[in-house]
Design a protein around this motif. Structure first.
Motif, PDB file in Angstrom:
ATOM      1  N   THR A   1      89.678  99.684  48.876  1.00 53.74           N
ATOM      2  CA  THR A   1      89.805  98.288  49.258  1.00 53.74           C
ATOM      3  C   THR A   1      91.094  97.669  48.731  1.00 53.74           C
ATOM      4  OG1 THR A   1      87.404  98.122  49.119  1.00 53.74           O
ATOM      5  CG2 THR A   1      88.641  96.064  49.277  1.00 53.74           C
ATOM      6  N   THR A   2      91.829  97.035  49.617  1.00 53.63           N
ATOM      7  CA  THR A   2      93.057  96.329  49.254  1.00 53.63           C
ATOM      8  C   THR A   2      93.162  95.057  50.079  1.00 53.63           C
ATOM      9  OG1 THR A   2      94.378  97.507  50.914  1.00 53.63           O
ATOM     10  CG2 THR A   2      94.292  98.462  48.696  1.00 53.63           C
ATOM     11  N   LEU A   3      94.071  94.184  49.674  1.00 52.30           N
ATOM     12  CA  LEU A   3      94.456  93.054  50.515  1.00 52.30           C
ATOM     13  C   LEU A   3      95.739  93.418  51.233  1.00 52.30           C
ATOM     14  CD1 LEU A   3      93.950  89.867  48.271  1.00 52.30           C
ATOM     15  CD2 LEU A   3      92.318  90.995  49.782  1.00 52.30           C
ATOM     16  N   VAL A   4      95.846  93.047  52.496  1.00 54.47           N
ATOM     17  CA  VAL A   4      97.052  93.307  53.288  1.00 54.47           C
ATOM     18  C   VAL A   4      97.488  92.004  53.933  1.00 54.47           C
ATOM     19  CG1 VAL A   4      98.054  94.607  55.200  1.00 54.47           C
ATOM     20  CG2 VAL A   4      96.315  95.679  53.753  1.00 54.47           C
ATOM     21  N   SER A   5      98.756  91.637  53.762  1.00 57.82           N
ATOM     22  CA  SER A   5      99.257  90.406  54.375  1.00 57.82           C
ATOM     23  C   SER A   5      99.118  90.486  55.890  1.00 57.82           C
ATOM     24  CB  SER A   5     100.721  90.176  53.990  1.00 57.82           C
ATOM     25  OG  SER A   5     101.545  91.236  54.443  1.00 57.82           O
ATOM     26  N   LYS A   6      98.997  89.328  56.525  1.00 60.72           N
ATOM     27  CA  LYS A   6      98.724  89.294  57.962  1.00 60.72           C
ATOM     28  C   LYS A   6      99.772  90.029  58.777  1.00 60.72           C
ATOM     29  CE  LYS A   6      95.883  85.120  58.119  1.00 60.72           C
ATOM     30  NZ  LYS A   6      95.751  83.717  58.615  1.00 60.72           N
ATOM     31  N   ASP A   7     101.030  90.002  58.333  1.00 60.38           N
ATOM     32  CA  ASP A   7     102.076  90.694  59.088  1.00 60.38           C
ATOM     33  C   ASP A   7     102.179  92.174  58.728  1.00 60.38           C
ATOM     34  OD1 ASP A   7     103.180  90.611  56.584  1.00 60.38           O
ATOM     35  OD2 ASP A   7     105.032  89.596  57.162  1.00 60.38           O
ATOM     36  N   GLY A   8     101.336  92.627  57.799  1.00 58.81           N
ATOM     37  CA  GLY A   8     101.309  94.037  57.450  1.00 58.81           C
ATOM     38  C   GLY A   8     102.434  94.496  56.537  1.00 58.81           C
ATOM     39  N   THR A   9     103.208  93.570  55.988  1.00 60.22           N
ATOM     40  CA  THR A   9     104.358  93.949  55.164  1.00 60.22           C
ATOM     41  C   THR A   9     103.949  94.337  53.753  1.00 60.22           C
ATOM     42  OG1 THR A   9     105.816  92.488  56.420  1.00 60.22           O
ATOM     43  CG2 THR A   9     106.589  93.194  54.255  1.00 60.22           C
ATOM     44  N   PHE A  10     103.049  93.554  53.141  1.00 64.03           N
ATOM     45  CA  PHE A  10     102.699  93.771  51.739  1.00 64.03           C
ATOM     46  C   PHE A  10     101.215  94.123  51.582  1.00 64.03           C
ATOM     47  CE2 PHE A  10     106.553  91.206  51.335  1.00 64.03           C
ATOM     48  CZ  PHE A  10     107.235  91.915  50.347  1.00 64.03           C
ATOM     49  N   GLU A  11     100.937  94.807  50.485  1.00 60.31           N
ATOM     50  CA  GLU A  11      99.574  95.226  50.163  1.00 60.31           C
ATOM     51  C   GLU A  11      99.333  94.984  48.677  1.00 60.31           C
ATOM     52  OE1 GLU A  11      96.697  99.042  51.137  1.00 60.31           O
ATOM     53  OE2 GLU A  11      98.852  99.352  50.939  1.00 60.31           O
ATOM     54  N   LEU A  12      98.133  94.534  48.330  1.00 60.95           N
ATOM     55  CA  LEU A  12      97.733  94.326  46.940  1.00 60.95           C
ATOM     56  C   LEU A  12      96.515  95.181  46.646  1.00 60.95           C
ATOM     57  CD1 LEU A  12      97.442  91.170  44.806  1.00 60.95           C
ATOM     58  CD2 LEU A  12      95.368  92.478  45.224  1.00 60.95           C
TER      59      LEU A  12
ATOM     60  N   LEU B   1     100.425  86.581  51.007  1.00 68.47           N
ATOM     61  CA  LEU B   1     101.258  86.125  52.116  1.00 68.47           C
ATOM     62  C   LEU B   1     102.232  87.214  52.568  1.00 68.47           C
ATOM     63  CD1 LEU B   1     102.159  82.508  50.871  1.00 68.47           C
ATOM     64  CD2 LEU B   1     100.186  83.256  52.241  1.00 68.47           C
ATOM     65  N   GLY B   2     102.810  87.020  53.751  1.00 63.83           N
ATOM     66  CA  GLY B   2     103.789  87.965  54.284  1.00 63.83           C
ATOM     67  C   GLY B   2     105.077  88.003  53.506  1.00 63.83           C
ATOM     68  N   SER B   3     105.298  87.005  52.654  1.00 60.47           N
ATOM     69  CA  SER B   3     106.481  86.983  51.791  1.00 60.47           C
ATOM     70  C   SER B   3     106.316  87.851  50.550  1.00 60.47           C
ATOM     71  CB  SER B   3     106.774  85.543  51.350  1.00 60.47           C
ATOM     72  OG  SER B   3     105.684  85.031  50.599  1.00 60.47           O
ATOM     73  N   GLY B   4     105.081  88.328  50.301  1.00 56.78           N
ATOM     74  CA  GLY B   4     104.786  89.071  49.083  1.00 56.78           C
ATOM     75  C   GLY B   4     104.255  88.179  47.979  1.00 56.78           C
ATOM     76  N   ASN B   5     104.045  86.896  48.266  1.00 58.18           N
ATOM     77  CA  ASN B   5     103.551  85.936  47.286  1.00 58.18           C
ATOM     78  C   ASN B   5     102.030  85.934  47.293  1.00 58.18           C
ATOM     79  OD1 ASN B   5     103.510  83.912  45.397  1.00 58.18           O
ATOM     80  ND2 ASN B   5     104.134  82.275  46.790  1.00 58.18           N
ATOM     81  N   LEU B   6     101.429  86.115  46.123  1.00 62.48           N
ATOM     82  CA  LEU B   6      99.975  86.010  45.980  1.00 62.48           C
ATOM     83  C   LEU B   6      99.661  84.599  45.519  1.00 62.48           C
ATOM     84  CD1 LEU B   6      97.256  87.635  45.975  1.00 62.48           C
ATOM     85  CD2 LEU B   6      97.601  87.892  43.501  1.00 62.48           C
ATOM     86  N   ILE B   7      98.855  83.881  46.292  1.00 66.70           N
ATOM     87  CA  ILE B   7      98.625  82.468  45.990  1.00 66.70           C
ATOM     88  C   ILE B   7      97.139  82.181  45.779  1.00 66.70           C
ATOM     89  CG2 ILE B   7     100.672  81.749  47.292  1.00 66.70           C
ATOM     90  CD1 ILE B   7      98.690  80.799  49.521  1.00 66.70           C
ATOM     91  N   LEU B   8      96.867  81.169  44.966  1.00 70.37           N
ATOM     92  CA  LEU B   8      95.529  80.612  44.784  1.00 70.37           C
ATOM     93  C   LEU B   8      95.575  79.203  45.350  1.00 70.37           C
ATOM     94  CD1 LEU B   8      92.632  80.733  43.482  1.00 70.37           C
ATOM     95  CD2 LEU B   8      93.690  79.807  41.410  1.00 70.37           C
TER      96      LEU B   8
ATOM     97  N   LEU C   1      97.574  76.139  43.857  1.00 70.11           N
ATOM     98  CA  LEU C   1      97.061  75.999  42.498  1.00 70.11           C
ATOM     99  C   LEU C   1      97.762  76.972  41.543  1.00 70.11           C
ATOM    100  CD1 LEU C   1      93.272  75.837  43.430  1.00 70.11           C
ATOM    101  CD2 LEU C   1      94.880  73.940  43.155  1.00 70.11           C
ATOM    102  N   TRP C   2      98.188  78.122  42.086  1.00 65.39           N
ATOM    103  CA  TRP C   2      98.899  79.141  41.301  1.00 65.39           C
ATOM    104  C   TRP C   2      99.557  80.088  42.289  1.00 65.39           C
ATOM    105  CZ3 TRP C   2      98.638  84.449  41.299  1.00 65.39           C
ATOM    106  CH2 TRP C   2      99.243  85.106  40.227  1.00 65.39           C
ATOM    107  N   GLN C   3     100.693  80.705  41.907  1.00 66.91           N
ATOM    108  CA  GLN C   3     101.333  81.677  42.784  1.00 66.91           C
ATOM    109  C   GLN C   3     102.078  82.719  41.951  1.00 66.91           C
ATOM    110  OE1 GLN C   3     104.411  80.036  45.303  1.00 66.91           O
ATOM    111  NE2 GLN C   3     104.957  78.468  43.811  1.00 66.91           N
ATOM    112  N   SER C   4     102.047  83.965  42.425  1.00 63.88           N
ATOM    113  CA  SER C   4     102.704  85.058  41.698  1.00 63.88           C
ATOM    114  C   SER C   4     104.219  84.893  41.672  1.00 63.88           C
ATOM    115  CB  SER C   4     102.344  86.408  42.328  1.00 63.88           C
ATOM    116  OG  SER C   4     102.825  86.493  43.663  1.00 63.88           O
ATOM    117  N   PHE C   5     104.783  84.178  42.660  1.00 60.84           N
ATOM    118  CA  PHE C   5     106.228  83.954  42.689  1.00 60.84           C
ATOM    119  C   PHE C   5     106.709  83.195  41.449  1.00 60.84           C
ATOM    120  CE2 PHE C   5     108.087  84.428  47.238  1.00 60.84           C
ATOM    121  CZ  PHE C   5     107.612  85.728  47.291  1.00 60.84           C
ATOM    122  N   ASP C   6     105.801  82.491  40.775  1.00 64.40           N
ATOM    123  CA  ASP C   6     106.197  81.784  39.547  1.00 64.40           C
ATOM    124  C   ASP C   6     106.216  82.704  38.333  1.00 64.40           C
ATOM    125  OD1 ASP C   6     106.664  79.307  40.641  1.00 64.40           O
ATOM    126  OD2 ASP C   6     104.637  78.561  40.304  1.00 64.40           O
ATOM    127  N   TYR C   7     105.711  83.923  38.497  1.00 56.89           N
ATOM    128  CA  TYR C   7     105.613  84.849  37.367  1.00 56.89           C
ATOM    129  C   TYR C   7     106.119  86.232  37.786  1.00 56.89           C
ATOM    130  CZ  TYR C   7     102.665  81.016  35.875  1.00 56.89           C
ATOM    131  OH  TYR C   7     102.203  79.765  35.547  1.00 56.89           O
TER     132      TYR C   7
END
Length: 815
Positions: free
Chosen positions: A38-49, A126-133, A145-151
Motif C-alpha cells: 500500500t502506497t499513496l500515489v499523486s493524481k498525476d502519477g508522478t510521486f509515490e509515498l 500532490l503532483g508537486s511532491g508536497n505532502l499536505i495536511l 495545516l501542515w506541508q512537507s515542503f516546509d521541512y
C-alpha cells in the motif's frame, strides 16, 4: 503528546478495509500500513509515498519518491532520525488532527504538529511532491495545516522554498543524508543566509564549505550557468514576511530536483519523461575555486591561473613564503593605504565576471543608482567595495565593509561588476581629476595608429579568409583522410543540440548524444568557440584520435566542420563513465563487483600500454581520470578525450611545458610543479585511478580518517599499519579476491612514487597484474598533504593551471 488518540485510531482501523494502492489521500479512518503493497500515489502519477528501506539497510522509513523511476529517487523522508525497526509502522491521523507515525507498540516515532485543527482532516500527496495536511473541504494552499515542503530533507523540488518565514522563524534548509543507507542528517547543511544581500551557504558541521554568491537579480553570482536557454526559472523573494529561493521548470516534460549529498554536495538534475534517465545540469563544487575562501581575504581564485590564487590588484600576499608554498589561507593585504575622504585621492578598480564577495558585512539599498552607491562608499572609510545589487535593472547598491572574502572568476557573469576601493597610485586611470594633456594626445595618437593598423589587417585577413573558407572543408578532407559528416545530419541526429541530448560539459565544449538515420548511436563533441582551438589544432587532434585504434580506446568515427563549427564524432558508450559507477549510488557500486572492476583495471592498462609503446605514435594522455574512462554495453573500458594529449617522437623521454593543464588530484608532482611530463606522468594518474576503482573513494575533496587530506595519504597510512584491506570498497564485502586486491593496492603505490624513475612503466604493470611474482616495496608516495616533522617541501614558481576538461558522459543516478 498522548498516545491514546493514536490507539483509538488503531482500533478504528480494524473496522475498515485496507487502502487501495491507487489513492492519493489518507484520513482518520484509513491509515497507511507498512504491508509492502500500500502506497499513496499523486493524481498525476508522478510521486509515490510509502515505507521503504534505503540501500542495504533493514530500517523502515516513510518517504516520497518519483514513481516508476529506477533506481528509486527518494526526495523526502519523514522519520529521518528514528527509523522503524520492522514492518509494523503505520502512518495515521489521530483524533486531534495531527499526522503521526507509530510502531508496533503504538510508540510515536514521528509527528507533524500543526497549530490549527480541522473538523475532517486528510493527508494528500500532490503532483508537486508536497505532502499536505488539510481540511477535506478546503483546498486553498494558504490554509494547509501542515506541508512537507516546509521541512525539506536533502532535496529541493520545483516550487519548494529554500529560506525563511520571518513571521514564524521557520528555516527551510536541506541536510545531506549521512550515507546512501542512512537518511539521518549528515555533516553537510545548505541554507539561505538572511543578510542584506542573501546567498546560499553550505556548511560542513560548523565550518563554511561552499558559497553560492549573492543573488544578482537573475541568479546567484557564483553560478557559471548561462540563464539563456536554461530549462529553469529561478526566483529569490525577499520582503518583510519571508526570504526564500525557489525554482521551476520551463519545459513540461522535464522533472527536476536539487539534491544535496555527502559526495557531490549540491546537484541539480533533470529528467526527460520519454528518455527515462537523469542527467546532470549543474554540480557544486565544480572545481577547486568553489572551495570556500580558498585564496584567503582579498584573494581571487582563477581556474587556469598560475598559481590558481592571485591577489586582487592593489594587494600583495600577507605571507609571501606561505603563498609561494601554495598556502593561500592568510590571503592578501593592501600594498598601499587609501586616503579616505581626501578629494581625488582614492579610486575604484572595476572588475567584471566575479562571484561577489561574502555578504556577511554588507549594506544594501535597492533604490540607489550606481553613482549614488559610489558616493556612499567614498563617504565611509570602512567601505572596501560596491556594486549594483540587481544586474537586471542595473540599480540597487551593495556596499562591502572589511576584507573581501571568497572571490572567484565566473566567466559567464559578464554583466556583474564589482568596484574595489584602491589607493590613487593603483587606480590613476579612474581618478576623478583630469589627465595630463600631453598624455592624452600620446594615448589618442597611439589608439588611432593602432586602429588603422587593425583595419588594414582585418581587410587583408577578411580577403584571405573568404578565399580559404570555400576550400577549407575539402582541403581538410584530403589532408585528414577521415570520414566527414554533413552538418545537417549531425543537427538532425542531436535534435538541434537539444538540452535533453546533452551528455556532459567540458573545457573544450559540450558533448551530445545523437542517433543517425540508420539507428547508429553516436557521441558528438562540439568544440566551444571559446576553446581557442583553431583548424590546425583541430586537424591534429582528429588525425591523432583517428589513427589510435585499440579496443580500449574510444573510437573516433569522423568529424564535422561547418564555418566556425568543429565537431568530433565518437562511438557512443551506453554505460557512461567509470566515475558514475565507482562514486555512484549503492546500487551501481554493488553492480560493479570485483571481477568487473579488475576487468576494467586490466583494460585501462592495455589501453595505456598501446598509447605509450605499441602504437606507431608514442602518446602521453595527460588527463587520465575516472571521468575519461568510458564503458561500453559490456562494461569494457575505453580511454577517451585526447584534447590534452601530446605526441612524443623517436627516443624522446620527457617534455617541459609552461602551461600545466589537467585535473587536480591526478597530476604527477613533477608535472604539477615544474611542467615536466612523460609516460610516467600517465603512470602516476593511473595509480590514482587504480586506488579509486578499488576503494570507491575520490582522490581528493573528501575527508579521510586520521586527518589524511587525500586518498594517497589515507592509503599510505593503512599500508604502513599493515591494514591495506580496509581500503577495499565496502560494497565488495567478501566478494573480492584478496590476493588480487592486495596486488592492486601494492601496484598503485608503486605508480604514485614521488620520483618518476621509481614508477614502473605500463609494460611492467601488465606483468605485475598477470603473475604472482614478488613486487618491490614502495617508498613514501608523492603528494602527502600531511608533512613529516622537520621536513620542508618547496614548490617551483611554475604552478598548476587546472583544466576543467571534462569530456565525460557522467550521470548521477538517483538513490
Amino acid at each position: 503528546m498522548a498516545i491514546l488518540p493514536y490507539v483509538i485510531v488503531v482500533l478504528k482501523m480494524l473496522l475498515f478495509s485496507r487502502l487501495s494502492s491507487a489513492i492519493d489521500t489518507i484520513s482518520k479512518s484509513q491509515p497507511l500500513q507498512d504491508d509492502g503493497r500500500t502506497t499513496l500515489v499523486s493524481k498525476d502519477g508522478t510521486f509515490e509515498l510509502g515505507f521503504f528501506s534505503p540501500g542495504s539497510s533493514k530500517n523502515r522509513y516513510i518517504g516520497i519518491w518519483y514513481k516508476n523511476i529506477q533506481p528509486r529517487a527518494v526526495v523526502w523522508v519523514a522519520n529521518r532520525e528514528i527509523p522503524v525497526k520492522d514492518n509494523s509502522g503505520m502512518l495515521t491521523i489521530n483524533t486531534e488532527g495531527h499526522l503521526g507515525l507509530l510502531d508496533r507498540n503504538e510508540t510515536i516515532i514521528w509527528v507533524a504538529n500543526s497549530s490549527t485543527k480541522a473538523l475532517t482532516p486528510i493527508v494528500q500527496l500532490l503532483g508537486s511532491g508536497n505532502l499536505i495536511l488539510r481540511d477535506e473541504k478546503d483546498q486553498n494552499p494558504q490554509n494547509y495545516l501542515w506541508q512537507s515542503f516546509d521541512y525539506p530533507s536533502d532535496t529541493i523540488l520545483p516550487g519548494m522554498k529554500l529560506g525563511w518565514d520571518l513571521r514564524t522563524g521557520l528555516n527551510r534548509r536541506i541536510i545531506a543524508w549521512k550515507n546512501w543507507d542512512d537518511p539521518s542528517p549528515g555533516d553537510f547543511t545548505g541554507q539561505l543566509m538572511v543578510h542584506d544581500f542573501p546567498e546560499v551557504v553550505v556548511w560542513k558541521g560548523r565550518t563554511k564549505y561552499l558559497r553560492s554568491g549573492p543573488w544578482d537579480g537573475q541568479q546567484f553570482s557564483g553560478t557559471s550557468l548561462a540563464t539563456d536557454g536554461s530549462p529553469f526559472v529561478s526566483v529569490l523573494v525577499s520582503n518583510k514576511y519571508e526570504v526564500y529561493y525557489t525554482f521551476n521548470t520551463k519545459i513540461e516534460s522535464f522533472l527536476a530536483r536539487s539534491v544535496f549529498n555527502q559526495s557531490t554536495y549540491t546537484v541539480e538534475l533533470i529528467w526527460k519523461k520519454d528518455d527515462q534517465r537523469w542527467k546532470n545540469w549543474s554540480i557544486s563544487p565544480k572545481d577547486n575555486c568553489d572551495t570556500y575562501n580558498l585564496c584567503g581575504p582579498n584573494g581571487n581564485c582563477v581556474i587556469g591561473g598560475a598559481p590558481i590564487c592571485q591577489c586582487l590588484r592593489g594587494f600583495t600576499p600577507k605571507s609571501p613564503n606561505n603563498w609561494d608554498a601554495l598556502d593561500w589561507s592568510e590571503g592578501c593585504v593592501r600594498s598601499e593605504s587609501w586616503s579616505c575622504k581626501v578629494k581625488n585621492k582614492d579610486g575604484f578598480l572595476k572588475m567584471t565576471g566575479l562571484k561577489l564577495p561574502e555578504t556577511t558585512h554588507t549594506w544594501v539599498d535597492a533604490s540607489m543608482t550606481l553613482e549614488e552607491c559610489k558616493a556612499k562608499c567614498i563617504e565611509n572609510c570602512s567601505c572596501t567595495a560596491y556594486s549594483n545589487s540587481d544586474t537586471v535593472s542595473s540599480r540597487g547598491c551593495a556596499i562591502w565593509f572589511g576584507a573581501l572574502i571568497d572571490i572567484r572568476e565566473v566567466s559567464l557573469n559578464a554583466d556583474l561588476d564589482l568596484y574595489i576601493r584602491l589607493a590613487a597610485s593603483e587606480t590613476a586611470e579612474v581618478r576623478d581629476g583630469g589627465r595630463n594633456n600631453t598624455k592624452v594626445i600620446v594615448v589618442l595618437a597611439t589608439i588611432v595608429f593602432a586602429f588603422v593598423i587593425v583595419i588594414i589587417f582585418l581587410c587583408i585577413y577578411k580577403t584571405r579568409r573568404k578565399y580559404r573558407e570555400g576550400n577549407d572543408v575539402e582541403e581538410s578532407k584530403r589532408d585528414m583522410e577521415i570520414p566527414f559528416y554533413n552538418y545537417v545530419v549531425i543537427v538532425t541526429a542531436t535534435n538541434n543540440f537539444s538540452i535533453d541530448k546533452k551528455l556532459g560539459q567540458g573545457g573544450f565544449g559540450p558533448v551530445y548524444k545523437g542517433t543517425l538515420a540508420d539507428g547508429q548511436e553516436i557521441a558528438v563533441k562540439r568544440l566551444s568557440k571559446t576553446s581557442h582551438q583553431g583548424m590546425k589544432e583541430f586537424k591534429n587532434e582528429v588525425i591523432l584520435c583517428f589513427k589510435l585504434q585499440h579496443q580500449n580506446l574510444v573510437k573516433v568515427l569522423g568529424c564535422c566542420i561547418k564555418g566556425e563549427e568543429k565537431m568530433l564524432i565518437y562511438e557512443y558508450m551506453s554505460n557512461k563513465s567509470l566515475d558514475s559507477w565507482i562514486f555512484g549510488s549503492i546500487t551501481q557500486r554493488n553492480t560493479l563487483d570485483w571481477s568487473k572492476r579488475f576487468q576494467i583495471i586490466c583494460g585501462i592498462v592495455r589501453g595505456l600500454l598501446y598509447l605509450h609503446q605499441d602504437s606507431r605514435l608514442k602518446i602521453i594522455h595527460r588527463d587520465l581520470k575516472a571521468s575519461n574512462v568510458l564503458l561500453d554495453n559490456e562494461m569494457n573500458p575505453k580511454i577517451s578525450d585526447f584534447g590534452l594529449a601530446r605526441i612524443f617522437g623517436g627516443g624522446q623521454i620527457e617534455e617541459n611545458t609552461n602551461k600545466v593543464v589537467g585535473t587536480y588530484g591526478y597530476m604527477a608532482p613533477e608535472y604539477a610543479y615544474n611542467g615536466i611530463f612523460s609516460i610516467k606522468s600517465d603512470v602516476f594518474s593511473f595509480g590514482i585511478l587504480l586506488l579509486e576503482t578499488v576503494s570507491g573513494m575520490k582522490s581528493r575533496g573528501l575527508s579521510y580518517p586520521n586527518q589524511c587530506l587525500n586518498l594517497i595519504g589515507h592509503v599510505w597510512r593503512l599500508w604502513k599499519e599493515s591494514m591495506p584491506l580496509k581500503l577495499i570498497d565496502a560494497c565488495l564485502e567478501d566478494s573480492f579476491i584478496v590476493s588480487e586486491a592486495l596486488r592492486c593496492i601494492h601496484i598503485s603505490l608503486l605508480c604514485v612514487q614521488h620520483h618518476p624513475d621509481d614508477r614502473p612503466n605500463m609494460a611492467s604493470v601488465v606483468m605485475m597484474l598477470s603473475n604472482e611474482s614478488d613486487l618491490p616495496q614502495p617508498k613514501e608516495p608523492a603528494f602527502l598533504l600531511e608533512r613529516s616533522p622537520g621536513r620542508q617541501e618547496s614548490a617551483q614558481n611554475n604552478h598548476i593551471s587546472s583544466s576543467i576538461n571534462e569530456m565525460s558522459f557522467t550521470e548521477l543516478d538517483a538513490r
